[in-house]
Design a protein around this motif. Sequence first.
Motif, mmCIF file in Angstrom:
data_model
loop_
_atom_site.group_PDB
_atom_site.id
_atom_site.type_symbol
_atom_site.label_atom_id
_atom_site.label_comp_id
_atom_site.label_asym_id
_atom_site.label_seq_id
_atom_site.Cartn_x
_atom_site.Cartn_y
_atom_site.Cartn_z
ATOM 1 N N ARG A 192 0.842 -1.198 0.000
ATOM 2 C CA ARG A 192 0.000 0.000 0.000
ATOM 3 C C ARG A 192 0.877 1.248 0.000
ATOM 4 N NH1 ARG A 192 -3.297 -1.405 3.647
ATOM 5 N NH2 ARG A 192 -4.896 -2.020 2.156
ATOM 6 N N GLN A 193 0.538 2.218 -0.845
ATOM 7 C CA GLN A 193 1.297 3.461 -0.961
ATOM 8 C C GLN A 193 0.891 4.399 0.176
ATOM 9 O OE1 GLN A 193 3.504 4.129 -3.615
ATOM 10 N NE2 GLN A 193 4.072 6.159 -2.862
ATOM 11 N N VAL A 194 1.663 4.402 1.234
ATOM 12 C CA VAL A 194 1.436 5.307 2.364
ATOM 13 C C VAL A 194 2.510 6.397 2.307
ATOM 14 C CG1 VAL A 194 1.344 5.534 4.869
ATOM 15 C CG2 VAL A 194 0.442 3.472 3.765
ATOM 16 N N ALA A 198 9.559 8.396 -1.115
ATOM 17 C CA ALA A 198 10.603 8.465 -0.091
ATOM 18 C C ALA A 198 10.114 7.883 1.225
ATOM 19 C CB ALA A 198 11.061 9.914 0.095
ATOM 20 N N VAL A 199 8.853 8.157 1.570
ATOM 21 C CA VAL A 199 8.281 7.621 2.813
ATOM 22 C C VAL A 199 8.176 6.102 2.724
ATOM 23 C CG1 VAL A 199 6.221 7.553 4.270
ATOM 24 C CG2 VAL A 199 7.033 9.734 3.355
ATOM 25 N N VAL A 200 7.739 5.596 1.575
ATOM 26 C CA VAL A 200 7.602 4.155 1.391
ATOM 27 C C VAL A 200 8.961 3.475 1.502
ATOM 28 C CG1 VAL A 200 6.955 2.340 -0.225
ATOM 29 C CG2 VAL A 200 5.521 4.373 0.002
ATOM 30 N N ARG A 201 9.969 4.047 0.822
ATOM 31 C CA ARG A 201 11.315 3.463 0.883
ATOM 32 C C ARG A 201 11.838 3.488 2.316
ATOM 33 N NH1 ARG A 201 14.262 2.335 -3.424
ATOM 34 N NH2 ARG A 201 16.162 2.612 -2.204
ATOM 35 N N GLU A 294 11.424 -2.311 -6.157
ATOM 36 C CA GLU A 294 10.338 -1.874 -7.035
ATOM 37 C C GLU A 294 9.896 -0.439 -6.758
ATOM 38 O OE1 GLU A 294 7.209 -4.648 -6.445
ATOM 39 O OE2 GLU A 294 8.374 -6.393 -7.084
ATOM 40 N N THR A 295 10.284 0.097 -5.617
ATOM 41 C CA THR A 295 9.811 1.426 -5.218
ATOM 42 C C THR A 295 10.589 2.532 -5.928
ATOM 43 O OG1 THR A 295 9.246 0.564 -3.052
ATOM 44 C CG2 THR A 295 9.403 2.948 -3.253
#
Length: 295
Positions: A192-194, A198-201, A294-295
Amino acid sequence: MRVNGETVRSAAVRTGEADDPGWEVDPEDEWGLAVIATVGRQLRLRREAAGLRAGEFGAAVGYGEDMVYKLEGGKRIPRPEFLDKADEVLGAGGLLSAMKEDVAKVRYPKQVRDLAKLEARAVEMGTYECLSVPGLLQTPAHARALFEVWQPPYSPDDVDRMVAARMARQAVFERTPAPSLSFVLEEAALRRQVGDAAVVRGQLEHLLRAGRLSYVTLQVMPLASGPHPGLAGRIELLKFEDGTALGRSDGAFNGRPASDPKQVRILELRYGTIRAEALPPGESRALIERLLEET
């Protein structure tokens, strides 16, 4: 209202006033009420000893007279910078500033403080989270992204407050000796893209670091898995040095904490089944690494 197991305030309370130097006190928080009442008395006594009227003191610290009365009456939780300024204006010699530590604890909702106390005592903790990354594993940026999309919206101050409360719980990772911690996360929650990329990574990298800790077992339930006991909701288990245990699950006992051994065993059975069906730790880290690429 609860978000990820933590109590938050209604929109009416979160709105606040533009010159409000703090937050309202939870009327059900007896310890918090006592702390803020003590701070308020000290503020009033120091102000009167300095020969200042409430309006004069308010002007000196940059707030209105009404807010001064609310603080002195224990109706507001003062901000740390307010206590520093008040200490300076009233010549309190560090007495008011010294209250910042207890006041900072009152800022966190009572339920969060109670949970943190239990986690501080636990020698083993197990958590299955089906919808998001568990709070103990969230980065500040990830937690902020979650709180900022809630409806009705939080004020910026309440976002700061809830993020701080969630991060304070992570002191459990600094304990010596460290407790045994196990987590099972759903792959869907990791995908899920939260927040932005940069935040996801940052969140995925944080999970990898946590998963490498010797006292942490981190597992992922893959998307390809079939139905399992965790589909009924989050499961949390805490075990203490004296042999007692506490558990809670959204899908059992109406979501209430359970300490009865029979109920705890039911939650342990469900959690054990989930762990058995999830990917082993090594494969889980490999999956997180692929998601990071993948991000």
